[in-house]
Design an enzyme around this catalytic site. Structure first.
Site, PDB file in Angstrom:
ATOM      1  N   GLY A   1       0.821  -1.201   0.000  1.00  0.00           N
ATOM      2  CA  GLY A   1       0.000   0.000   0.000  1.00  0.00           C
ATOM      3  C   GLY A   1       0.856   1.252   0.000  1.00  0.00           C
ATOM      4  O   GLY A   1       1.998   1.241  -0.468  1.00  0.00           O
ATOM      5  N   SER A   2       0.321   2.315   0.544  1.00  0.00           N
ATOM      6  CA  SER A   2       1.006   3.602   0.526  1.00  0.00           C
ATOM      7  C   SER A   2       2.023   3.707   1.657  1.00  0.00           C
ATOM      8  O   SER A   2       1.898   3.030   2.687  1.00  0.00           O
ATOM      9  CB  SER A   2      -0.013   4.729   0.675  1.00  0.00           C
ATOM     10  OG  SER A   2      -0.560   4.740   1.980  1.00  0.00           O
TER      11      SER A   2
ATOM     12  N   GLY B   1       1.768   2.355   5.463  1.00  0.00           N
ATOM     13  CA  GLY B   1       2.872   1.467   5.819  1.00  0.00           C
ATOM     14  C   GLY B   1       3.490   1.833   7.165  1.00  0.00           C
ATOM     15  O   GLY B   1       3.856   0.958   7.955  1.00  0.00           O
TER      16      GLY B   1
ATOM     17  N   GLU C   1       5.587  -3.355   0.960  1.00  0.00           N
ATOM     18  CA  GLU C   1       5.657  -3.064  -0.472  1.00  0.00           C
ATOM     19  C   GLU C   1       4.919  -1.755  -0.684  1.00  0.00           C
ATOM     20  O   GLU C   1       3.683  -1.725  -0.695  1.00  0.00           O
ATOM     21  CB  GLU C   1       5.034  -4.202  -1.288  1.00  0.00           C
ATOM     22  CG  GLU C   1       5.836  -5.483  -1.273  1.00  0.00           C
ATOM     23  CD  GLU C   1       7.168  -5.352  -1.981  1.00  0.00           C
ATOM     24  OE1 GLU C   1       7.310  -4.463  -2.837  1.00  0.00           O
ATOM     25  OE2 GLU C   1       8.083  -6.132  -1.661  1.00  0.00           O
TER      26      GLU C   1
ATOM     27  N   CYS D   1       1.777   0.600  -8.625  1.00  0.00           N
ATOM     28  CA  CYS D   1       2.880   1.127  -7.822  1.00  0.00           C
ATOM     29  C   CYS D   1       4.145   1.304  -8.645  1.00  0.00           C
ATOM     30  O   CYS D   1       5.008   2.116  -8.297  1.00  0.00           O
ATOM     31  CB  CYS D   1       3.142   0.225  -6.616  1.00  0.00           C
ATOM     32  SG  CYS D   1       3.515  -1.486  -7.031  1.00  0.00           S
TER      33      CYS D   1
END
Length: 482
Positions: A201-202, A206, A223, A257
């Site tokens: 995610g962002s 995170g 990630e 991403c």
């Protein structure tokens, strides 16, 4: 396929989560004892079940993201099934204990690295590639012998429901289970003492996940994302660069991403590149705004809130005086943004500071290659970087002088699809690596095992008192050789 009716978020109960977590804590030891053949059998079942539900996967992704079946085959089914086959092929060798050397000061002993499961794992996956980014880490977790709880995004409810069907059909809940729900479910899960948490995610979320994991000293794989740059040099094939950048920037409506976030191009190539990338967008998706809106290959933004965020970036960029030679038509009720090419953007525009995650392509010029490198390096380390050049000297120089998670030369995102390469970010763009053997290791603890000889072990000569000459000689060896 028709547009899906909005589906309410289904929240599984906290009590059920705690019950399943307790079951997995108990069964983790049994799962850990499984051999490579048993783990491969589980992976093969997941592979075959995915293929069995292939049409349902395509329909679910269409309903949630309006993604074409072809793109789903490439970016969802192909990635998951390909990684399963790669893992089955290599798992036995990955699990094999690896012998390592020993120093002369402990001669006679032997040493090896043993791969053991981390234990009970949590996978928190995003909405942009629901099946890919949920099942790919699951493959690595199964390969390493863990039990797993999955929590996919609430923003792709059709995909989450189908994934739950697939998981329930393939596995017992004391080994692998999936819970649907909103942020309250994710919070309840991260409060539990998992041995490992895998989050995609962002960077902002995170940090929250990492803080929660710290309360239980859970290890993490993050990630994340960031502003992945493209550097085009004077030797590049502009036609190839424009085609690959347009394709990956528009794939999934830019909600990737690893999507090219912005392009750095030499000043004297700017106009030619802008014309070419605009031409490729029209060629791939339609000559007019209406034909692109109707294109079956043009995905939609996931929800209105995300649409509003991307549109606000576009509005802010234009308000700062930027030019938009291509695209930009926005239809909120359809969550549609016509892919926009943006140039002449002042530094004050927000688009230079925020990850776009949508179909907006800002283009920036540079005078020298060092100028382009300096601009990349003033920002956080990106997840990916793309270099278009026909000069090996230039590509090597750019790679050496920059930092990022991974690089593709003369293409975009392709390094993600190679299971022999580690995939992941660095610092703000992520922690840990996935795919293939790297994913297996990420879900494993590499335990060092030393076996001392039974016949005159050298350490017997080091026992106190330390006055003997031979003990002094051996201890001096410790200082020199360790």
């Amino acid at each position: 396929m028709s547009t899906a009716i909005s589906t309410p978020v289904k929240n599984d109960s906290i009590a059920d989560i705690q019950r399943v977590f307790a079951l997995q804590q108990k069964s983790q030891w049994k799962v850990a004892r499984s051999n490579s053949a048993q783990r491969c059998a589980k992976l093969q079942l997941l592979h075959d079940t995915m293929l069995k539900y292939r049409k349902e996967v395509e329909t679910a992704v269409w309903h949630d993201l309006r993604k074409s079946p072809t793109e789903t085959s490439i970016s969802e089914m192909g990635v998951v099934c390909g990684e399963i086959r790669h893992t089955i092929k290599h798992l036995r060798s990955w699990m094999t204990e690896r012998s390592v050397g020993t120093p002369i000061t402990i001669f006679g002993s032997s040493a090896a690295v043993h791969f053991e499961p981390k234990g009970v794992c949590l996978i928190l996956s995003p909405w942009n590639f629901p099946f890919n980014l949920t099942f790919s880490p699951l493959i690595s977790a199964i390969a390493a012998g863990n039990t797993v709880i999955l929590k996919p995004s609430e923003w792709t409810p059709h995909c989450s429901a189908l994934m739950k069907t697939i998981v329930t059909e393939c596995f017992q809940e004391d080994e692998i289970a999936l819970f649907e729900g909103d942020g309250s479910i994710a919070q309840a899960l991260t409060n539990l003492p998992f041995n490992h948490i895998f989050f995609t995610g962002s960077p902002e979320i995170g940090k929250v996940v990492m803080q929660a994991a710290a309360q239980n000293l859970s290890s993490v794989t993050l990630e994340l994302g960031g502003k992945s740059p493209v550097i085009i040099d004077a030797s590049a094939n502009l036609d190839n660069a424009a085609a690959k950048i347009a394709w990956v920037k528009c794939m999934n409506a830019g909600q990737i991403c690893t999507a090219p976030d912005y392009v750095l191009v030499p000043e004297d190539l700017h106009d030619r590149f802008v014309a070419k990338v605009s031409e490729k967008i029209r060629k791939f998706y339609g000559d007019t705004p209406e034909s692109r809106r109707q294109s079956p290959d043009m995905c939609r933004l996931v929800h209105e809130r995300h649409f509003d965020r991307v549109k606000s970036l576009l509005d802010d960029t234009l308000a700062h005086g930027a030019l938009m030679p291509q695209g930009g038509n926005c239809i909120r009720e359809e969550k549609f943004i016509d892919p926009a090419v943006l140039t002449n953007i002042p530094d004050q525009a927000r688009i230079w500071n925020e990850e776009i995650f949508g179909p907006l392509l800002p283009i920036r010029t540079y005078k020298t290659l060092d100028d382009a490198i300096a601009y990349v390096n003033i920002n956080h380390k990106p997840l990916a970087m793309y270099i278009f050049s026909n000069r090996r000297k230039n590509t090597d120089y750019i790679i050496r002088e920059t930092r990022c998670g991974g690089v593709t030369v003369n293409d975009c995102s392709t390094h993600f699809y190679n299971n022999e390469l580690p995939f992941g970010g660095s610092n703000n763009s992520g922690i840990g690596k996935t795919h293939g053997e790297y994913g297996f290791k990420d879900f494993s603890n590499e335990r060092g095992v030393l076996r001392q000889t039974r016949f005159m072990p050298s350490t017997d000569l080091m026992l106190p008192p330390y006055g003997s000459k031979i003990a002094k000689w051996l201890l001096e060896g410790v200082v020199k050789y360790f």
